[in-house]
Scaffold this active site. Structure first.
Site, mmCIF file in Angstrom:
data_model
loop_
_atom_site.group_PDB
_atom_site.id
_atom_site.type_symbol
_atom_site.label_atom_id
_atom_site.label_comp_id
_atom_site.label_asym_id
_atom_site.label_seq_id
_atom_site.Cartn_x
_atom_site.Cartn_y
_atom_site.Cartn_z
ATOM 1 N N THR A 157 1.729 -39.665 25.346
ATOM 2 C CA THR A 157 2.844 -39.080 26.098
ATOM 3 C C THR A 157 3.139 -39.856 27.372
ATOM 4 O O THR A 157 4.311 -40.099 27.705
ATOM 5 C CB THR A 157 2.535 -37.606 26.442
ATOM 6 O OG1 THR A 157 2.306 -36.889 25.229
ATOM 7 C CG2 THR A 157 3.685 -36.975 27.192
ATOM 8 N N SER A 175 -3.217 -37.833 28.193
ATOM 9 C CA SER A 175 -2.151 -37.815 29.195
ATOM 10 C C SER A 175 -2.204 -36.504 29.989
ATOM 11 O O SER A 175 -2.005 -35.434 29.429
ATOM 12 C CB SER A 175 -0.777 -37.938 28.514
ATOM 13 O OG SER A 175 -0.659 -39.160 27.826
ATOM 14 N N ASP A 224 -3.285 -43.778 14.070
ATOM 15 C CA ASP A 224 -3.602 -42.524 14.755
ATOM 16 C C ASP A 224 -3.154 -41.333 13.906
ATOM 17 O O ASP A 224 -2.001 -41.273 13.473
ATOM 18 C CB ASP A 224 -2.886 -42.501 16.113
ATOM 19 C CG ASP A 224 -3.311 -41.336 16.990
ATOM 20 O OD1 ASP A 224 -4.442 -40.849 16.825
ATOM 21 O OD2 ASP A 224 -2.508 -40.926 17.855
ATOM 22 N N GLY A 238 0.339 -33.854 24.444
ATOM 23 C CA GLY A 238 1.530 -33.548 25.237
ATOM 24 C C GLY A 238 1.202 -33.372 26.704
ATOM 25 O O GLY A 238 0.069 -33.596 27.146
#
Length: 280
Positions: A228, A206, A81, A175
């Site tokens: 996250t 997320s 990633d 985040g």
């Protein structure tokens, strides 16, 4: 079974659903994800950040991912990633990655195309497909969000680099969101049309509301990243164990509850993106 990135994304493209891509950080988060995939009979991508590849932990974690993938009864892809350079890409390939993301989105378009094309050539020699990024997907802590991915630039990028999938900026960020994001679903459709149906990737999965995730998948998102939320599930499971005097502090027993919490989170995301039952 451990399979390639192209193969697992093709499954989603054919079935009009999305592959959940979970970032893992240790064997416990890996176990939670694989257990969830096995129970729900879902194909999954297990991915690692480049900092893990560059640190000693990558040398320990990567063989565990490869072994888990090979032993799984469901399709599993091992993906890098946000690879920032050729160094991490080559390291990941040597460690057994079956999918690679090179992220050149911080560069101007022409430079991004030039470097990404080079990464595609390297990975092609190893039989591994590549995810690129156009439109820099930053952090929720950034002062402002960059320009959303332009469909015409996306067309040029895909045609000239040869990437198999494209990560796009459509209102998403990495985040926990400070306020509810609003994804530009029409832009997803426009990018898909301009790039002749290239499978698209949604980073920052997320915290995006479920209805927006589903709309994005219907518009052409075929991979969604979850990082996250994996961290939070593991951390919450750890805190719950520490606060329970009845739980053993023997490390193997101590970790059972955090694994369960990661598994529960992974199962929720698998169902959300429509991947449950798709490995059958």
């Amino acid at each position: 079974m451990l399979i390639g990135y192209k193969e697992i994304i093709h499954m989603a493209e054919k079935g009009n659903y999305c592959i959940p891509a979970f970032n893992v950080y240790n064997t416990e988060t890996l176990m939670g994800v694989i257990q969830a995939a096995e129970e729900l009979k879902a194909p999954v991508i297990v991915q690692v950040y480049p900092r893990l590849i560059n640190e000693e932990v990558g040398a320990f974690l990567s063989p565990a991912i490869v072994t888990a993938g090979r032993n799984a009864s469901v399709p599993v892809c091992f993906h890098l990633d946000h690879g920032p350079s050729e160094l991490e890409v080559i390291k990941a390939l040597r460690l057994g990655a079956t999918g690679i993301m090179y992220d050149g989105s911080v560069h101007p378009l022409d430079k991004n195309i030039e470097i990404t094309k080079h990464m595609v050539e390297i990975c092609s020699a190893a039989g591994v497909a590549v995810e690129g990024e156009l439109g820099h997907v930053g952090s929720v802590n950034d002062d402002s969000m960059g320009d959303f991915t332009d469909p015409l630039e996306a067309k040029k990028f895909v045609e000239e680099t040869g990437v198999y999938t494209l990560a796009v900026l459509i209102g998403n960020a990495h985040g926990h969101y400070k306020k509810t994001p609003c994804l530009d679903i029409d832009r997803v459709k426009a990018i898909r049309e301009a790039t002749n149906g290239t499978p698209l990737v949604l980073h920052g999965g997320s915290g995006i509301p479920d209805e927006q995730v589903k709309a994005a998948i219907n518009a052409g998102i075929r991979k969604m990243n979850i990082g996250t939320d994996v961290c939070c599930a593991f951390a919450e499971g750890t805190k719950e164990t520490l606060n329970d005097p009845q739980r053993s502090l023997a490390v193997d027993l101590f970790m059972k509850h955090p694994i369960i919490r990661v598994k529960e989170l992974a199962m929720d995301k698998i169902r959300l993106v429509g991947a449950d039952g798709k490995a059958e």
